[in-house]
Scaffold this motif. Structure first.
Motif: not given
Length: 217
Positions: A92-121
């Protein structure tokens, strides 16, 4: 289709000799920041999920059709099937698709969010503590592993947020070839981006009754 055939024939021709891949030494990359967390409990849970998923007859049957008909671009199908599997799993895992996790914009110039295919708990894990899973498939093993490692390297750029990622994992699916030392290639790819190789947190196996293999690390 012709490129798939040529690549597949090339892999078959290599089967007669053992492919030795000499891993390089790890070179720390100061730009990557934190190292990837790889808790044993997380690895065992993800590995157990994937073992169960790849035992499903309908998944094996579909992978055989994909190989026989030389179908490409099937990641979305795979993700839909895995989502259904998670929804029906006994843990019975809790899961989501492409949950947006924020980048550290000071080091990531191409985008601000990382969206993993799945987050699972997993049920009974602390609230808001998830594992992230990125999924890749490619006809060329080297390209598949390169893409997987590139995804993992993004972890260093994730800023603290309301979502606490316990760990992040990459799953890759690629043609089976017993002549290639997949683990040595994984080690080399990780060292190439200054990340450690965790032998006991790495799984590689052929998907039974198919001509595909998978790697999890």
């Amino acid at each position: 289709m012709r490129l798939w055939c040529l690549a597949w024939v090339g892999l078959e021709m290599m089967a007669g000799c053992r492919y030795q891949y000499a891993p390089r030494e790890a070179v720390p990359d100061e730009n990557l920041g934190m190292k990837m967390k790889k808790p044993k409990a997380d690895f065992e849970y993800m590995h157990d999920l994937l073992n169960g998923f790849f035992k499903m007859p309908n998944i094996r049957s579909a992978l055989r059709v994909i190989q026989e008909q030389q179908i490409t671009g099937w990641e979305i199908w795979f993700q839909v099937e895995f989502a259904r599997f998670l929804s029906e799993h006994i843990s019975e895992p809790d899961w989501e698709r492409e949950y947006a996790v924020e980048f550290d914009y000071r080091r990531e110039k191409l985008g601000y969010f990382f969206k993993p295919d799945f987050i699972i708990r997993k049920k009974h894990w602390p609230k808001d503590r998830y594992v992230a899973l990125e999924i890749k498939q490619h006809i060329q093993l080297g390209n598949c592993l390169t893409n997987m490692v590139a995804d993992l390297a993004k972890v260093a750029k994730i800023r603290k947020s309301q979502l606490d990622l316990r760990s992040i994992w990459a799953l890759g699916i690629f043609p089976y070839d017993p002549a290639i030392d997949v683990r040595a290639m994984i080690q080399d790819k990780l060292y190439g981006v200054g990340q450690p190789y965790h032998e006991t947190r790495t799984a590689t196996a052929r998907i039974p009754r198919t001509k595909f293999s998978y790697a999890l690390f």
